[in-house]
Design a protein around this motif. Sequence first.
Motif, PDB file in Angstrom:
ATOM      1  N   GLU A  30      24.315 -19.310 -13.738  1.00 19.70           N
ATOM      2  CA  GLU A  30      23.941 -19.908 -12.453  1.00 19.70           C
ATOM      3  C   GLU A  30      24.535 -21.292 -12.240  1.00 19.70           C
ATOM      4  O   GLU A  30      24.416 -21.855 -11.162  1.00 19.70           O
ATOM      5  N   GLN A  31      25.193 -21.873 -13.272  1.00 19.96           N
ATOM      6  CA  GLN A  31      25.868 -23.151 -13.095  1.00 19.96           C
ATOM      7  C   GLN A  31      27.197 -22.919 -12.407  1.00 19.96           C
ATOM      8  O   GLN A  31      28.073 -22.269 -12.965  1.00 19.96           O
ATOM      9  N   PRO A  32      27.377 -23.440 -11.200  1.00 17.40           N
ATOM     10  CA  PRO A  32      28.632 -23.203 -10.485  1.00 17.40           C
ATOM     11  C   PRO A  32      29.793 -23.989 -11.086  1.00 17.40           C
ATOM     12  O   PRO A  32      29.609 -25.055 -11.663  1.00 17.40           O
ATOM     13  N   ASP A  33      30.967 -23.439 -10.944  1.00 15.29           N
ATOM     14  CA  ASP A  33      32.198 -24.085 -11.384  1.00 15.29           C
ATOM     15  C   ASP A  33      32.946 -24.506 -10.122  1.00 15.29           C
ATOM     16  O   ASP A  33      33.824 -23.802  -9.638  1.00 15.29           O
ATOM     17  N   TRP A  34      32.531 -25.667  -9.556  1.00 13.33           N
ATOM     18  CA  TRP A  34      33.107 -26.151  -8.306  1.00 13.33           C
ATOM     19  C   TRP A  34      34.467 -26.790  -8.538  1.00 13.33           C
ATOM     20  O   TRP A  34      34.690 -27.446  -9.544  1.00 13.33           O
ATOM     21  N   VAL A  35      35.372 -26.630  -7.605  1.00 14.96           N
ATOM     22  CA  VAL A  35      36.645 -27.353  -7.618  1.00 14.96           C
ATOM     23  C   VAL A  35      36.315 -28.812  -7.309  1.00 14.96           C
ATOM     24  O   VAL A  35      35.620 -29.095  -6.336  1.00 14.96           O
ATOM     25  N   VAL A  36      36.781 -29.730  -8.130  1.00 14.89           N
ATOM     26  CA  VAL A  36      36.425 -31.138  -7.939  1.00 14.89           C
ATOM     27  C   VAL A  36      37.602 -32.016  -7.514  1.00 14.89           C
ATOM     28  O   VAL A  36      37.410 -33.179  -7.189  1.00 14.89           O
ATOM     29  N   ASP A  37      38.803 -31.475  -7.497  1.00 12.52           N
ATOM     30  CA  ASP A  37      39.967 -32.312  -7.180  1.00 12.52           C
ATOM     31  C   ASP A  37      40.453 -32.180  -5.734  1.00 12.52           C
ATOM     32  O   ASP A  37      41.520 -32.672  -5.389  1.00 12.52           O
ATOM     33  N   LYS A  38      39.685 -31.517  -4.888  1.00 13.16           N
ATOM     34  CA  LYS A  38      40.037 -31.399  -3.462  1.00 13.16           C
ATOM     35  C   LYS A  38      38.888 -32.001  -2.654  1.00 13.16           C
ATOM     36  O   LYS A  38      37.860 -31.348  -2.449  1.00 13.16           O
ATOM     37  N   PRO A  39      39.051 -33.235  -2.180  1.00  7.52           N
ATOM     38  CA  PRO A  39      37.922 -33.955  -1.579  1.00  7.52           C
ATOM     39  C   PRO A  39      37.435 -33.449  -0.219  1.00  7.52           C
ATOM     40  O   PRO A  39      36.372 -33.850   0.216  1.00  7.52           O
ATOM     41  N   THR A  40      38.175 -32.583   0.457  1.00 10.56           N
ATOM     42  CA  THR A  40      37.729 -32.139   1.782  1.00 10.56           C
ATOM     43  C   THR A  40      37.111 -30.748   1.774  1.00 10.56           C
ATOM     44  O   THR A  40      36.766 -30.220   2.832  1.00 10.56           O
ATOM     45  N   VAL A  41      36.980 -30.150   0.598  1.00 10.58           N
ATOM     46  CA  VAL A  41      36.418 -28.803   0.526  1.00 10.58           C
ATOM     47  C   VAL A  41      35.332 -28.720  -0.540  1.00 10.58           C
ATOM     48  O   VAL A  41      35.281 -29.519  -1.469  1.00 10.58           O
ATOM     49  N   ARG A  42      34.470 -27.751  -0.380  1.00 10.26           N
ATOM     50  CA  ARG A  42      33.465 -27.410  -1.397  1.00 10.26           C
ATOM     51  C   ARG A  42      33.661 -25.931  -1.683  1.00 10.26           C
ATOM     52  O   ARG A  42      33.186 -25.062  -0.942  1.00 10.26           O
ATOM     53  N   ILE A  43      34.401 -25.686  -2.751  1.00 10.57           N
ATOM     54  CA  ILE A  43      34.769 -24.320  -3.094  1.00 10.57           C
ATOM     55  C   ILE A  43      34.610 -24.102  -4.588  1.00 10.57           C
ATOM     56  O   ILE A  43      34.648 -25.038  -5.378  1.00 10.57           O
TER      57      ILE A  43
END
Length: 166
Positions: A145-158
Amino acid sequence: RLLLIAGHETTTDLIGNGVYALLTHRDQWNKLRDDPSLIKNAVEEMLRYESPLTRQPRLLRGDVELGGKTLRRGETVFQMINAANRDPSHFDDPERFDILRPSRRHLAFGQGIHFCIGAPLARLEAQIVFQTLLHRLPGIHLVDEQPDWVVDKPTVRILERLPVTF
């Protein structure tokens, strides 16, 4: 070219974020599974709750006063889309993911002259994907349940990835 790239990426991200939202809110998954006619509304709630595009830069074409501050022509400002989609003055209990939420206009696709031209296609694609998931993988669960969010793209939450089992 922009339509193909931007439309593809944001639609796949909508689907990933939507799967994550549904699988971390099993009561909502179960409601949707039990009543697939809720898919249209569920997709709108996914867009509101976890929009792939979080903020959009805009270049000011003239001076403007906002909140007692003067913003100058040529400055860059950001529309904070996900913050607006969680505005408690517009949405009741905005932190709750609720596929039965009465429809209120969210900003996931922008607004006015900047409204996403591909919005109808993205909505339709997401509806088809979720209908298919409900039909073919009703027992789908997250591996973690821990999401692996992309952190190097500041305009998106993916999501970078979303391991599931079924």
